[in-house]
Design a protein around this motif. Sequence first.
Motif, PDB file in Angstrom:
ATOM      1  N   PRO A 226       0.823  -1.220   0.000  1.00 41.15           N
ATOM      2  CA  PRO A 226       0.000   0.000   0.000  1.00 41.15           C
ATOM      3  C   PRO A 226       0.853   1.265   0.000  1.00 41.15           C
ATOM      4  CG  PRO A 226      -0.779  -1.570   1.652  1.00 41.15           C
ATOM      5  CD  PRO A 226       0.557  -2.067   1.164  1.00 41.15           C
ATOM      6  N   PHE A 227       0.288   2.322  -0.534  1.00 43.13           N
ATOM      7  CA  PHE A 227       0.957   3.625  -0.566  1.00 43.13           C
ATOM      8  C   PHE A 227       1.333   4.023   0.859  1.00 43.13           C
ATOM      9  CE2 PHE A 227       1.540   8.132  -1.009  1.00 43.13           C
ATOM     10  CZ  PHE A 227       1.999   8.298  -2.307  1.00 43.13           C
ATOM     11  N   PHE A 228       2.581   4.423   1.048  1.00 38.34           N
ATOM     12  CA  PHE A 228       3.087   4.815   2.364  1.00 38.34           C
ATOM     13  C   PHE A 228       3.230   6.315   2.387  1.00 38.34           C
ATOM     14  CE2 PHE A 228       6.663   5.342   5.462  1.00 38.34           C
ATOM     15  CZ  PHE A 228       6.034   4.809   6.572  1.00 38.34           C
ATOM     16  N   ASN A 229       2.216   6.981   2.917  1.00 40.18           N
ATOM     17  CA  ASN A 229       2.165   8.435   2.834  1.00 40.18           C
ATOM     18  C   ASN A 229       3.313   9.101   3.578  1.00 40.18           C
ATOM     19  OD1 ASN A 229       0.662  10.846   1.955  1.00 40.18           O
ATOM     20  ND2 ASN A 229       0.387  11.204   4.148  1.00 40.18           N
ATOM     21  N   GLU A 230       3.792   8.470   4.647  1.00 39.55           N
ATOM     22  CA  GLU A 230       4.860   9.077   5.440  1.00 39.55           C
ATOM     23  C   GLU A 230       6.203   9.065   4.727  1.00 39.55           C
ATOM     24  OE1 GLU A 230       4.383  10.743   8.578  1.00 39.55           O
ATOM     25  OE2 GLU A 230       2.497  10.612   7.472  1.00 39.55           O
ATOM     26  N   ALA A 231       6.266   8.448   3.547  1.00 41.19           N
ATOM     27  CA  ALA A 231       7.510   8.488   2.773  1.00 41.19           C
ATOM     28  C   ALA A 231       7.931   9.912   2.468  1.00 41.19           C
ATOM     29  CB  ALA A 231       7.347   7.703   1.480  1.00 41.19           C
ATOM     30  N   ARG A 232       6.981  10.835   2.459  1.00 44.70           N
ATOM     31  CA  ARG A 232       7.298  12.240   2.202  1.00 44.70           C
ATOM     32  C   ARG A 232       8.202  12.829   3.294  1.00 44.70           C
ATOM     33  NH1 ARG A 232       4.455  15.484   5.516  1.00 44.70           N
ATOM     34  NH2 ARG A 232       2.816  14.490   6.751  1.00 44.70           N
ATOM     35  N   ARG A 233       8.304  12.137   4.432  1.00 32.71           N
ATOM     36  CA  ARG A 233       9.144  12.620   5.520  1.00 32.71           C
ATOM     37  C   ARG A 233      10.608  12.221   5.343  1.00 32.71           C
ATOM     38  NH1 ARG A 233       5.856  14.828   9.082  1.00 32.71           N
ATOM     39  NH2 ARG A 233       7.573  15.233  10.515  1.00 32.71           N
ATOM     40  N   LEU A 234      10.877  11.415   4.318  1.00 34.09           N
ATOM     41  CA  LEU A 234      12.253  11.002   4.059  1.00 34.09           C
ATOM     42  C   LEU A 234      12.860  11.879   2.977  1.00 34.09           C
ATOM     43  CD1 LEU A 234      11.715   7.143   4.129  1.00 34.09           C
ATOM     44  CD2 LEU A 234      12.774   8.555   5.909  1.00 34.09           C
ATOM     45  N   PRO A 235      14.179  12.086   3.014  1.00 39.29           N
ATOM     46  CA  PRO A 235      14.827  12.952   2.016  1.00 39.29           C
ATOM     47  C   PRO A 235      14.597  12.428   0.606  1.00 39.29           C
ATOM     48  CG  PRO A 235      16.333  12.467   3.822  1.00 39.29           C
ATOM     49  CD  PRO A 235      15.151  11.570   4.004  1.00 39.29           C
ATOM     50  N   PRO A 236      14.142  13.264  -0.314  1.00 36.30           N
ATOM     51  CA  PRO A 236      13.931  12.818  -1.691  1.00 36.30           C
ATOM     52  C   PRO A 236      15.249  12.701  -2.434  1.00 36.30           C
ATOM     53  CG  PRO A 236      13.467  15.148  -1.523  1.00 36.30           C
ATOM     54  CD  PRO A 236      13.791  14.688  -0.127  1.00 36.30           C
ATOM     55  N   GLU A 237      15.289  11.785  -3.399  1.00 32.62           N
ATOM     56  CA  GLU A 237      16.491  11.642  -4.224  1.00 32.62           C
ATOM     57  C   GLU A 237      16.388  12.477  -5.483  1.00 32.62           C
ATOM     58  OE1 GLU A 237      19.099   8.208  -6.495  1.00 32.62           O
ATOM     59  OE2 GLU A 237      16.953   7.964  -6.329  1.00 32.62           O
ATOM     60  N   ASP A 238      15.205  12.537  -6.067  1.00 33.92           N
ATOM     61  CA  ASP A 238      15.039  13.093  -7.402  1.00 33.92           C
ATOM     62  C   ASP A 238      14.521  14.516  -7.334  1.00 33.92           C
ATOM     63  OD1 ASP A 238      14.138  13.622 -10.120  1.00 33.92           O
ATOM     64  OD2 ASP A 238      14.308  11.456 -10.434  1.00 33.92           O
ATOM     65  N   ALA A 239      15.082  15.396  -8.139  1.00 37.91           N
ATOM     66  CA  ALA A 239      14.635  16.791  -8.168  1.00 37.91           C
ATOM     67  C   ALA A 239      13.183  16.919  -8.609  1.00 37.91           C
ATOM     68  CB  ALA A 239      15.525  17.623  -9.091  1.00 37.91           C
ATOM     69  N   LEU A 240      12.617  15.862  -9.224  1.00 37.32           N
ATOM     70  CA  LEU A 240      11.197  15.909  -9.578  1.00 37.32           C
ATOM     71  C   LEU A 240      10.326  16.085  -8.345  1.00 37.32           C
ATOM     72  CD1 LEU A 240      10.999  13.075 -12.268  1.00 37.32           C
ATOM     73  CD2 LEU A 240      10.896  15.552 -12.651  1.00 37.32           C
ATOM     74  N   ALA A 241      10.839  15.619  -7.183  1.00 39.54           N
ATOM     75  CA  ALA A 241      10.084  15.775  -5.947  1.00 39.54           C
ATOM     76  C   ALA A 241       9.897  17.237  -5.593  1.00 39.54           C
ATOM     77  CB  ALA A 241      10.796  15.048  -4.798  1.00 39.54           C
ATOM     78  N   LEU A 242      10.766  18.105  -6.113  1.00 40.10           N
ATOM     79  CA  LEU A 242      10.658  19.532  -5.824  1.00 40.10           C
ATOM     80  C   LEU A 242       9.469  20.166  -6.536  1.00 40.10           C
ATOM     81  CD1 LEU A 242      14.410  20.549  -6.114  1.00 40.10           C
ATOM     82  CD2 LEU A 242      13.157  19.847  -4.076  1.00 40.10           C
ATOM     83  N   ASP A 243       8.911  19.464  -7.528  1.00 43.80           N
ATOM     84  CA  ASP A 243       7.794  20.020  -8.284  1.00 43.80           C
ATOM     85  C   ASP A 243       6.449  19.790  -7.601  1.00 43.80           C
ATOM     86  OD1 ASP A 243       9.434  20.978 -10.276  1.00 43.80           O
ATOM     87  OD2 ASP A 243       9.354  19.123 -11.424  1.00 43.80           O
ATOM     88  N   GLU A 244       6.468  19.074  -6.486  1.00 44.88           N
ATOM     89  CA  GLU A 244       5.221  18.850  -5.753  1.00 44.88           C
ATOM     90  C   GLU A 244       4.648  20.189  -5.298  1.00 44.88           C
ATOM     91  OE1 GLU A 244       3.737  16.943  -1.500  1.00 44.88           O
ATOM     92  OE2 GLU A 244       5.707  16.426  -2.297  1.00 44.88           O
ATOM     93  N   ARG A 245       3.415  20.446  -5.677  1.00 48.04           N
ATOM     94  CA  ARG A 245       2.774  21.714  -5.319  1.00 48.04           C
ATOM     95  C   ARG A 245       1.978  21.558  -4.035  1.00 48.04           C
ATOM     96  NH1 ARG A 245       5.553  25.426  -7.508  1.00 48.04           N
ATOM     97  NH2 ARG A 245       6.973  23.763  -7.012  1.00 48.04           N
TER      98      ARG A 245
END
Length: 488
Positions: A226-245
């Motif tokens: 299942p989708f693990f929503n708390e993954a957002r609390r971990l450091p992102p690897e990809d700069a695409l994560a910076l595009d999250e609005r």
Amino acid sequence: MPARALMFVGTGSDVGKSLIVAGLCRLCANRGLRVRPFKPQNMSNNAAVTADGGEIGRAQALQARAARVPLSVHMNPVLLKPQSETGAQVIVQGRMIETSGARAFQSKKRSLMPAVLESFEHLKADADIVLVEGAGSASEINLRANDIANLGFARTADVPVILIGDIDRGGVIASLVGTKHVLDAADAQMIQGFIVNKMRGDPTLFADGMTAITYLTGWPALGLVPFFNEARRLPPEDALALDERRAPTGKPVIAVLAYPRISNFDDFDPLRLDTSVDLQILRSGEPIPGDARLVILPGSKSTIADLNSLRDFGWDVDLAAHIRRGGHVLGVCGGYQMLGTAIHDPDGIEGNPATVAGLGYIDIETRMSGDKKLIEISGQLSAQPVPFDGYEMHVGESTGPGLERPLLEITGGRPDGAIDASGRISGCYVHGLFSNDRMRAHWLQRIGIEADSSAAFNYEHDVDATLDAFAEHLAQHIDIEQLLSLAK
């Protein structure tokens, strides 16, 4: 007993390979296993300094943290750091060996397989199990001939493979079955099972889908995660994560200028999670908010090119207005260099040879020369005993009168960075300042932000707690015993 190994490849990029390997590293570590992460080839401008004096991708740094072991250059022996749309620095076992175009690299990367295998054997010598992460998509048969990152490595090192698909993006049945269809038979035979990741909603609704994939591929289903929503609390690897609005929060604004070649953007992850502030990552076409308290110029893989982009985007005009309004500015590494009066790159270390005028807010000049500095450091603010732990990762040396007002004092007495006469504009070469809770609280107070009591969290503890929670999440939804039995 020799270490076993298991490789995780994906049907595409961003299917969750890095995070699943990190979670499994923590799960194995919690079981008392000596586990090591390994990624033969990575492409990222988000890098970490290792204990053995090199650099690796940030994802492998998180995986090493999950495994509770020091970072090593052998965990990511080939790292590509893009400098343009078609060219990148090639880092081998922690050190840059050349800058290469994409087509040229494809023809020579097979020659890097000995270094990859050497690093793999180095890790195996001190482990019970090595968890290997592939890169991008395993089904890119157009790149298979010289592959060192996916099934090319698996075949050469004889490592069993697990294929991961992402149901959240849609078409997961076709992507998994299609991968089996396009791979040659020997490559497909390396795959010992599959995992479907990021399931939202009722998992029983996809039970027939799991059965269908097994029927069409012959691969056993190892888990529906299942989708693990708390993954957002971990450091992102990809700069695409910076595009999250994110919707405006009404909190005081801190703005980060995400120019095209931004690097080490996880510097600001603690601010993203701190509910005292509204961290806004700005892309091309987005103006600096008029109510921003602090504007951060982050690191860059190509400082002159990104300084030119900053001006092209109109951020130099916005920044001048921000400063006139009494706003604060912080430059980190390449961003610090941009705040000076000039940047000289006579040898073309970061692109074409050039000299450009800086933004002129701090009285320093920078010359790109010499070897890249890669070192873990600690220290405190120059003006008061507020501590930090971080790292330096840069080329170039800055000189000038502005250095007489340093921002930081490295342990041992070495100064770093500079502060302008107003005290509102500063910069430094140190990455990772905001991971220290006291340092982060100091910066918030410095720009007039009262800490939110609900935001009084320990960032480092939060990362470890999230890794533990994700490991438990995987244990509930993957047949771990069957998975580990496949390693050899």
